[in-house]
Design an enzyme around this catalytic site. Structure first.
Site, PDB file in Angstrom:
ATOM      1  N   ASP A 151      -1.708-109.757  59.576  1.00  0.00           N
ATOM      2  CA  ASP A 151      -1.552-111.132  60.065  1.00  0.00           C
ATOM      3  C   ASP A 151      -2.656-112.015  59.479  1.00  0.00           C
ATOM      4  O   ASP A 151      -2.411-113.156  59.083  1.00  0.00           O
ATOM      5  CB  ASP A 151      -1.636-111.143  61.595  1.00  0.00           C
TER       6      ASP A 151
ATOM      7  N   HIS B 263      -0.808-107.837  67.682  1.00  0.00           N
ATOM      8  CA  HIS B 263      -0.028-107.824  66.442  1.00  0.00           C
ATOM      9  C   HIS B 263       1.436-107.985  66.823  1.00  0.00           C
ATOM     10  O   HIS B 263       2.164-107.016  67.009  1.00  0.00           O
ATOM     11  CB  HIS B 263      -0.235-106.529  65.650  1.00  0.00           C
TER      12      HIS B 263
HETATM   13  P1  NAX Z   1       8.836 -95.323  58.398  1.00  0.00           P
HETATM   14  O1  NAX Z   1       9.896 -95.109  59.410  1.00  0.00           O
HETATM   15  O2  NAX Z   1       9.178 -95.479  56.965  1.00  0.00           O
HETATM   16  O3  NAX Z   1       7.786 -94.119  58.487  1.00  0.00           O
HETATM   17  C1  NAX Z   1       7.254 -93.679  59.692  1.00  0.00           C
HETATM   18  C2  NAX Z   1       7.001 -92.189  59.539  1.00  0.00           C
HETATM   19  O4  NAX Z   1       6.305 -91.761  60.695  1.00  0.00           O
HETATM   20  C3  NAX Z   1       8.275 -91.365  59.442  1.00  0.00           C
HETATM   21  O5  NAX Z   1       8.219 -90.556  58.282  1.00  0.00           O
HETATM   22  C4  NAX Z   1       8.248 -90.531  60.727  1.00  0.00           C
HETATM   23  O6  NAX Z   1       8.793 -89.236  60.532  1.00  0.00           O
HETATM   24  C5  NAX Z   1       6.775 -90.483  61.020  1.00  0.00           C
HETATM   25  N1  NAX Z   1       6.443 -90.206  62.425  1.00  0.00           N
HETATM   26  C6  NAX Z   1       7.095 -90.634  63.533  1.00  0.00           C
HETATM   27  N2  NAX Z   1       6.509 -90.141  64.635  1.00  0.00           N
HETATM   28  C7  NAX Z   1       5.465 -89.414  64.216  1.00  0.00           C
HETATM   29  C8  NAX Z   1       4.494 -88.639  64.886  1.00  0.00           C
HETATM   30  N3  NAX Z   1       4.517 -88.517  66.218  1.00  0.00           N
HETATM   31  N4  NAX Z   1       3.563 -87.999  64.155  1.00  0.00           N
HETATM   32  C9  NAX Z   1       3.571 -88.096  62.814  1.00  0.00           C
HETATM   33  N5  NAX Z   1       4.471 -88.800  62.114  1.00  0.00           N
HETATM   34  C10 NAX Z   1       5.423 -89.449  62.811  1.00  0.00           C
HETATM   35  O7  NAX Z   1       7.992 -96.560  58.947  1.00  0.00           O
HETATM   36  P2  NAX Z   1       6.937 -97.461  58.152  1.00  0.00           P
HETATM   37  O8  NAX Z   1       7.640 -98.591  57.516  1.00  0.00           O
HETATM   38  O9  NAX Z   1       6.059 -96.598  57.333  1.00  0.00           O
HETATM   39  O10 NAX Z   1       6.129 -98.086  59.394  1.00  0.00           O
HETATM   40  C11 NAX Z   1       5.293 -97.305  60.199  1.00  0.00           C
HETATM   41  C12 NAX Z   1       4.839 -98.084  61.431  1.00  0.00           C
HETATM   42  O11 NAX Z   1       4.054 -99.212  61.057  1.00  0.00           O
HETATM   43  C13 NAX Z   1       5.977 -98.632  62.276  1.00  0.00           C
HETATM   44  O12 NAX Z   1       5.678 -98.375  63.653  1.00  0.00           O
HETATM   45  C14 NAX Z   1       5.918-100.113  62.013  1.00  0.00           C
HETATM   46  O13 NAX Z   1       6.435-100.863  63.090  1.00  0.00           O
HETATM   47  C15 NAX Z   1       4.443-100.327  61.846  1.00  0.00           C
HETATM   48  N6  NAX Z   1       4.001-101.561  61.170  1.00  0.00           N
HETATM   49  C16 NAX Z   1       2.844-102.129  61.615  1.00  0.00           C
HETATM   50  C17 NAX Z   1       2.285-103.243  61.021  1.00  0.00           C
HETATM   51  C18 NAX Z   1       0.996-103.837  61.513  1.00  0.00           C
HETATM   52  O14 NAX Z   1       0.597-104.881  60.974  1.00  0.00           O
HETATM   53  N7  NAX Z   1       0.295-103.274  62.501  1.00  0.00           N
HETATM   54  C19 NAX Z   1       2.985-103.918  59.897  1.00  0.00           C
HETATM   55  C20 NAX Z   1       3.971-103.062  59.192  1.00  0.00           C
HETATM   56  C21 NAX Z   1       4.764-102.113  60.056  1.00  0.00           C
HETATM   57  O15 NAX Z   1       5.854-102.790  60.578  1.00  0.00           O
END
Ligand code: NAX
Length: 327
Positions: free
Chosen positions: A161, A189
Site C-alpha cells: 500500500d 491492509h
Molecule cells: P497463491 O494461492 O498463489 O499461493 C498461496 C500458497 O500458500 C499456495 O501454494 C497454498 O498451497 C499455500 N498455503 C496455504 N495454506 C498454507 C499453510 N497453512 N502453510 C503453508 N502453505 C500454505 O496465493 P498468492 O497470490 O501467492 O497470495 C498469498 C497470500 O498473500 C494471499 O493470502 C493473498 O491474499 C495475500 N496478499 C497479501 C498482500 C499484502 O499486501 N499483504 C498483497 C498480495 C496478496 O493478495
C-alpha cells in the site's frame, strides 16, 4: 564470509512465492554479501509439495552464489527450526460461498499453529512478516500464539500500500518516486487503510502544498490506493504477485538493514500511541536501524485523518474480536 541466515517462506509454491524466492536467494533481501538457507513450507498435499519441488529445481538451476541450502517442509515445526526470518505468505483464500467469519477462523487455525511452531523452534530473535490475508489479523494471531517471543518481532505487510501510494504521488507531481520522503499508510491492509501524504516532502517542499487539492486526495488518491488490489485482479485475472513480493523484500530489507532515517510503513503491534489499543497490529510510519524499527511518534492528527484512522481501526478491532475466542 558471513554465516548463512535461515529464512522460512510459507506458501512457497504459490504465485507470490514464485516472485519472491529468487530475489531472496540472489541477495536482494538481506544483502549481496549474506548467504541464505531457504526453509520452504507448503501444505502437505501431494500436488503442492510436487510444485514446491519444481520451484526448488529452478532455484538450483540459478546457481545463486548466496544460496547456501534449501529444504521443503509440510510441517511448520520443522520448517521454522532455527530461523532468523519468516515470511508467512501462505493463507487460506476466500472460497465460493465462504463467509468472512469462515475465512477468519480458517486463517486463525493456520496462524495459531504457525505461531506455536515459531514459539517452539525459531531463533529467539526471529523477525516475522505476515503477507497472507487478512495480514494484520493473521500477524496478531501468530504473535498471540508465540508468548515466548518478543511481540515486536511480529509485523504485517503494509508496504505494498505504501509503495502504491508513492507511485501515485510521483505520477501526479511528475517527480521521481525516490524524491518522496515522509509518506505513510495507517491501519489495516485493506481498502480502509489511510494513505497519508500530509507530512510528505519532495526536495524539502510539502507534497500537500504542491498537490493542493483535497478533492484529489479524497476522491482519487485514497480510492485508487485502497482499491488497487481489486484493479489488478480485474486487469490481470490474478491477484498482485510480483508487486507483493517486491513489497515483502522491501519490508524485510529495511527492517534488517535500516532506512537511513527515511520513513517506511510497517504493520506493528501498537504500544498505545495515536490512541490505537495496545497489541492491535496497525500500519504506522517507522524508521529502521540495524534490525530494529522505531515508530514515528507525535505526529498531529487532524479531524479528517482521525476519521480515516477510526474507520480502519474499527475494522481491525472487529476482525481481532472475531478470532479472540480461538486464541
Ligand atoms: P497463491 O494461492 O498463489 O499461493 C498461496 C500458497 O500458500 C499456495 O501454494 C497454498 O498451497 C499455500 N498455503 C496455504 N495454506 C498454507 C499453510 N497453512 N502453510 C503453508 N502453505 C500454505 O496465493 P498468492 O497470490 O501467492 O497470495 C498469498 C497470500 O498473500 C494471499 O493470502 C493473498 O491474499 C495475500 N496478499 C497479501 C498482500 C499484502 O499486501 N499483504 C498483497 C498480495 C496478496 O493478495
Amino acid at each position: 564470509t558471513k554465516a548463512p541466515m535461515r529464512v522460512a517462506v510459507t506458501g512457497a509454491a504459490g504465485q507470490i512465492g514464485y516472485a519472491l524466492l529468487f530475489r531472496i536467494a540472489s541477495g536482494e533481501m538481506l544483502g549481496k554479501d549474506q548467504p541464505v538457507i531457504l526453509q520452504l513450507l507448503e501444505i502437505p498435499d501431494e500436488k503442492a509439495q510436487k510444485a514446491l519441488k519444481g520451484v526448488m529445481m529452478e532455484l538450483e538451476d540459478c546457481a545463486f552464489p548466496l544460496l547456501a541450502g534449501m529444504s521443503a517442509h509440510g510441517d511448520p515445526n520443522t520448517a521454522f527450526k532455527d530461523i532468523d526470518a519468516a515470511l508467512l505468505v501462505g493463507a487460506r483464500p476466500r472460497g465460493p460461498g465462504m463467509e468472512r467469519r469462515d475465512l477468519l477462523s480458517a486463517n486463525a487455525q493456520i496462524f495459531t499453529a504457525q505461531g506455536k511452531a515459531l514459539n517452539a523452534v525459531a531463533k529467539r530473535d526471529v523477525r516475522v512478516l505476515v503477507v497472507g490475508n487478512p495480514a494484520n489479523t493473521n500477524a496478531y494471531i501468530a504473535m498471540k500464539s508465540a508468548p515466548d517471543l518478543p511481540k515486536k518481532n511480529f509485523t504485517a505487510m503494509l508496504r505494498l500500500d505504501h509503495n502504491r501510494g508513492l507511485s501515485q504521488i510521483a505520477a501526479k507531481l511528475g517527480k521521481p518516486v525516490a524524491s518522496i520522503e515522509k509518506f505513510c499508510v495507517w491501519g489495516n491492509h485493506s481498502p480502509t487503510m489511510y494513505a497519508d501524504y500530509r507530512f510528505a516532502t519532495i526536495e524539502g517542499k510539502s507534497v500537500k502544498d504542491l498537490i493542493n487539492d483535497d478533492d484529489w486526495n479524497r476522491n482519487i488518491f485514497l480510492p485508487t490506493v485502497g482499491k488497487r488490489g481489486a484493479a489488478i485482479i480485474e486487469a490481470r485475472g490474478l491477484s498482485s504477485a510480483a508487486s507483493a513480493a517486491n513489497a515483502a523484500i522491501d519490508h524485510m530489507h529495511d527492517w534488517f538493514l535500516g532506512t537511513n532515517g527515511r520513513w517506511v510503513t510497517m504493520g506493528i503491534p501498537s504500544d498505545g500511541s495515536y490512541g490505537i489499543p495496545e497489541d492491535i497490529m496497525f500500519g504506522v510510519p517507522v524508521t529502521c536501524d540495524a534490525g530494529a524499527y522505531k515508530r514515528v511518534e507525535g505526529l498531529p492528527i487532524d479531524a479528517f485523518s482521525q476519521r480515516c484512522i477510526d474507520k480502519t481501526l474499527a475494522e481491525l478491532m472487529e476482525e481481532q474480536d472475531g478470532v479472540k475466542h480461538l486464541l
